[in-house]
Motif scaffolding. Structure first.
Motif, short mmCIF file in Angstrom:
data_model
loop_
_atom_site.label_atom_id
_atom_site.label_comp_id
_atom_site.label_asym_id
_atom_site.label_seq_id
_atom_site.Cartn_x
_atom_site.Cartn_y
_atom_site.Cartn_z
N ASN A 86 81.86 45.59 90.33
CA ASN A 86 82.94 44.40 90.15
C ASN A 86 82.50 43.72 89.17
O ASN A 86 83.54 42.99 88.63
N TRP A 87 81.53 43.44 88.69
CA TRP A 87 81.41 42.41 87.54
C TRP A 87 80.60 42.86 86.34
O TRP A 87 80.27 42.03 85.27
N GLY A 88 80.11 44.19 86.34
CA GLY A 88 79.11 44.52 85.23
C GLY A 88 77.73 44.01 85.44
O GLY A 88 77.19 43.85 86.33
N GLY A 89 77.01 43.83 84.46
CA GLY A 89 75.54 43.53 84.58
C GLY A 89 74.72 44.75 84.66
O GLY A 89 75.15 46.14 84.38
N SER A 90 73.63 44.69 85.05
CA SER A 90 72.53 45.80 85.18
C SER A 90 71.69 45.51 86.45
O SER A 90 71.51 44.33 87.01
N ILE A 91 71.28 46.72 87.05
CA ILE A 91 70.28 46.53 88.07
C ILE A 91 69.01 47.04 87.79
O ILE A 91 68.73 48.11 87.07
#
Length: 172
Positions: A86-91
């Motif tokens: 939903n927001w992007g980013g990284s895990i």
């Protein structure tokens, strides 16, 4: 603006003028989609309120200034995948030091994307310290952060003061 049960977002152009997005033949947002979007925003705000972090951090050791970061750690990968979808980013995966510890992961969103997320979820946030940090970032951060990275002496002082107030509210 609502037409035939659809919501057409509008963008303020200042001086009371608005640009309606239907002028660009974009797909309207139906009532159901609007309710679903609000549910995602409220759920995300709850996750950040309860399990997340809103902070300023240096991206590398050589960075002079800190940038906004929103993060959340969990043993539920699916929860973090929801945030990423939903927001992007990284895990990133955490190292497990003991056999009896569960595997865990962290999700992280940085810089302007973090600010954009805060803009969307801040009306739904409840936890006082996270609301304070969110308001500070939304109200002040862009004003004291030039896009070209060139800081005047005044901006340097304002940025240092901002970081101090943000990270140590009782000292300011």
């Amino acid at each position: 603006m609502e037409v035939a049960g659809h919501l057409y977002p509008k963008i303020s152009l200042g001086s009371g003028l608005y640009l309606h997005l239907d002028m660009f033949k974009l797909k309207p947002i139906s009532r159901g989609e609007r309710v679903m979007k609000e549910a995602v925003l409220a759920y995300t705000a709850g996750l950040i309120d309860g399990e997340g972090t809103i902070t300023l951090s240096r991206q590398n050791k050589k960075a002079l200034w800190r940038c906004p970061i929103i993060s959340c750690s969990s043993t539920s990968y699916e929860l973090l995948q929801f945030l990423k979808d939903n927001w992007g980013g990284s895990i990133s995966k955490h190292k497990t030091y003991q056999d009896h510890h569960k595997q865990s992961w962290s999700w992280k969103l940085c810089r302007r994307r973090a600010l954009a997320m805060l803009h969307e979820i801040s009306p739904y946030m409840l936890e006082p310290e996270k609301v304070r940090r969110s308001r500070m970032l939304l109200d002040e951060y862009l004003e004291i952060t030039p896009r070209n990275g060139k800081y005047s002496e005044d901006l340097k002082l304002r940025k240092a003061s901002f970081e101090l107030r943000f990270l140590h509210p009782s000292n300011s």
